[in-house]
Scaffold this active site. Structure first.
Site, PDB file in Angstrom:
ATOM      1  N   TYR B 150       0.779  -1.270   0.013  1.00 55.35           N
ATOM      2  CA  TYR B 150      -0.062  -0.040  -0.058  1.00 55.35           C
ATOM      3  C   TYR B 150       0.843   1.362  -0.006  1.00 55.35           C
ATOM      4  CZ  TYR B 150      -4.363  -2.564   1.251  1.00 55.35           C
ATOM      5  OH  TYR B 150      -5.251  -3.250   1.084  1.00 55.35           O
ATOM      6  N   TYR B 189      -0.598  -9.677   0.862  1.00 55.25           N
ATOM      7  CA  TYR B 189       0.260  -9.089   1.608  1.00 55.25           C
ATOM      8  C   TYR B 189       0.272  -9.615   3.036  1.00 55.25           C
ATOM      9  CZ  TYR B 189      -3.387  -5.844   3.503  1.00 55.25           C
ATOM     10  OH  TYR B 189      -4.648  -5.190   4.015  1.00 55.25           O
ATOM     11  N   ARG B 199      -3.040 -11.571   4.093  1.00 54.69           N
ATOM     12  CA  ARG B 199      -4.337 -11.402   3.450  1.00 54.69           C
ATOM     13  C   ARG B 199      -4.699 -11.819   2.066  1.00 54.69           C
ATOM     14  NH1 ARG B 199      -7.873  -7.760   4.708  1.00 54.69           N
ATOM     15  NH2 ARG B 199      -9.153  -9.452   4.262  1.00 54.69           N
ATOM     16  N   HIS B 202      -7.187  -8.202  -2.187  1.00 52.73           N
ATOM     17  CA  HIS B 202      -8.683  -7.490  -2.089  1.00 52.73           C
ATOM     18  C   HIS B 202      -8.578  -6.457  -2.406  1.00 52.73           C
ATOM     19  CE1 HIS B 202      -6.654  -6.770   1.804  1.00 52.73           C
ATOM     20  NE2 HIS B 202      -7.232  -5.713   1.595  1.00 52.73           N
ATOM     21  N   HIS B 204     -10.607  -2.599  -1.412  1.00 53.14           N
ATOM     22  CA  HIS B 204     -11.710  -1.985  -0.471  1.00 53.14           C
ATOM     23  C   HIS B 204     -12.585  -1.084  -1.122  1.00 53.14           C
ATOM     24  CE1 HIS B 204      -9.327  -2.683   3.250  1.00 53.14           C
ATOM     25  NE2 HIS B 204      -7.921  -2.739   2.373  1.00 53.14           N
TER      26      HIS B 204
END
Lengths: 195, 285
Positions: B150, B189, B199, B202, B204
């Protein structure tokens, strides 16, 4: 009641997931906390701190507010994302700071009905919160209306105070949010909305 | 780009450092097997509560879901208080095309160069619980890049940032409730909920309905991810059919030749009318 929506009905609801820790570069936006421009004659600060069950500030929550205009009517004006520096849109969003504190500049809404008290709908998202929480902030300087409000009357008296924003020294309102534990804020389950 | 530096790393979590979260050499010691067993036990308890009360398993995750450790001190212990929505709560902020530029729906054109990774199109419709399209409403997304990183100072995953990818987009739904985004398929990640926690990939998503009571933030996943069974965030949704509704499906009709793979993901917000529904058990149940 006819055709009550059901989570198992033909249109199957999409479940919630946590906002996670990394929304900080995505959800907050310039002007997000400025629901009313600071020069507005009725602008007030609406702020508070989000606490967890240990009484520690939550440093990674995002708070949204949504409220009516000064006459208690919904605002249908666009510009909640791109503030024009004039209008009051009723919607604001901000991330809390490292001390769990959030702050908006807005106007105090009016009451929607003679028997209702004015309030701000407050929505909290956070890492560790699998589904957002709704609460309402009523105003400490509206004793008479608060006393007539049927929703406030329905809340256990020992917890009702968690829904009241206190007037602060600067003419604004302070509304702390406690997710858990002593003084846990009253959170809402809206009728017609699945959990 | 705002407020990049807001958040604390996962391990802080506002939690006392419980024994099972002791960090050794930068890794928690808590094992996946323990988390998986806790997930199974929590699912069983939620199903039993629903069954005893004669109700369906809830669509939304319980807020008290200890396998996802950050929930521990952040879920209310009192039952939610029923409220009849007021007029203001049955409408939403007015968003419109003046708020969002058309190119904000394409996350691959926000920089001078092309981002690395697998270019994808994600499209679908936003409906309310009665099947009506949610028109002219704001959809926001954010995600990791193809390497699972991110753009966020506190993301310490040692995977490369991509100077050509920020991972933030917005669109306004059309008259049919439709939305369409072009982006890069995000990578999985690691996080520090437990040892070797990853995780599933995905995106968000944040949605507004026609009523503020329909507000929803969630995550969209990709089909066939091997991490689904292991992930306490995905598994915080107890009903398997509800979980699967977060998984987009590959749609060859959405794919564009020589350009991008297509995924379709439709979203249903709660009903917009103030119709009564039996409340469910308290969060601490």
């Amino acid at each position: 009641m006819p055709d009550t929506p059901s989570p198992q009905g033909p249109f199957l609801q999409t479940p919630s997931q946590t906002v996670g820790p990394f929304f900080g570069y995505a959800l907050p936006y310039p002007g997000g906390p400025d629901v009313a421009p600071p020069w507005h004659p009725d602008a007030v600060r609406f702020h508070g701190t989000v606490y967890d069950g240990a009484g520690d500030p939550v440093p990674d929550a995002v708070v949204e507010i949504w409220h009516a205009d000064a006459a208690g009517r919904p605002i249908a004006v666009r510009g909640s994302l791109e503030r024009d520096g004039h209008g009051v849109t009723g919607f604001g969003r901000t991330a809390v700071d490292r001390d769990g504190h959030y702050a908006f500049t807005t106007i105090k809404p009016g009451a929607a009905r003679p028997d209702a008290a004015p309030h701000v709908l407050v929505t909290v998202f956070a890492r560790g919160l699998t589904h957002h929480l709704f609460t309402r902030a009523y105003f400490a300087d509206e004793d008479e209306r608060n006393a007539r409000d049927p929703f406030l009357a329905s809340v256990d008296a020992s917890r009702r105070g968690t829904l009241i924003a206190e007037a602060d020294a600067s003419g604004g309102y302070r509304f702390d949010i406690r997710l858990q534990g002593d003084g846990e804020t009253v959170f809402l389950q809206f009728e017609g909305v699945a959990r | 780009m705002t407020d990049i530096d807001r958040d604390e790393p996962e391990i802080h979590a506002g939690l006392e450092p419980a024994a099972d979260r002791v960090v050794v050499g930068g890794q928690p010691t808590l094992e996946q097997a323990t988390i998986s067993a806790e997930i199974a036990e929590r699912h069983r308890a939620v199903r039993e509560d629903a069954s005893a009360a004669g109700r369906a398993v809830p669509v939304h995750p319980p807020r008290d879901f200890a396998p996802y450790r950050s929930t521990t001190l952040r879920h209310p212990t009192h039952e939610l208080v029923r409220a009849h929505p007021e007029e203001i709560e049955l409408v939403s902020p007015a968003f419109g095309h003046t708020d969002v530029a058309a190119e904000e729906g394409d996350l691959t054109i926000q920089h001078t160069g092309e981002p690395l990774g697998e270019r994808i199109i994600v499209t679908g419709r936003i409906l309310d619980g009665d099947g009506r399209p949610v028109r002219n409403q704001l959809v926001e997304i954010w995600q990791a890049n193809a390497a699972g990183r991110y753009v966020h100072k506190r993301d310490q995953h040692p995977a490369p940032l991509d100077p050509n990818f920020t991972g933030v987009g917005r669109v306004i739904t059309g008259d049919d409730g439709g939305y369409r985004l072009t982006t890069i398929k995000p990578g999985a990640y690691p996080w520090k909920n437990h040892r070797n926690a990853w995780r599933p990939a995905h995106i968000h998503f944040s949605f507004f309905g026609s009523a503020f009571t329909q507000r929803l933030i969630t995550q969209m996943y990709f089909p066939g991810d091997p991490l689904f069974a292991l992930d306490p965030i995905y598994q915080s949704i107890v009903d398997p059919a509800a979980r699967e509704r977060l998984v987009a499906r590959y749609d060859h009709d959405v794919s564009e030749p020589e350009w991008a793979l297509g995924y379709r993901w439709d979203v249903v917000l709660t009903g917009s009318r103030a119709t009564w529904m039996e409340p469910e058990d308290a969060d601490h149940a």
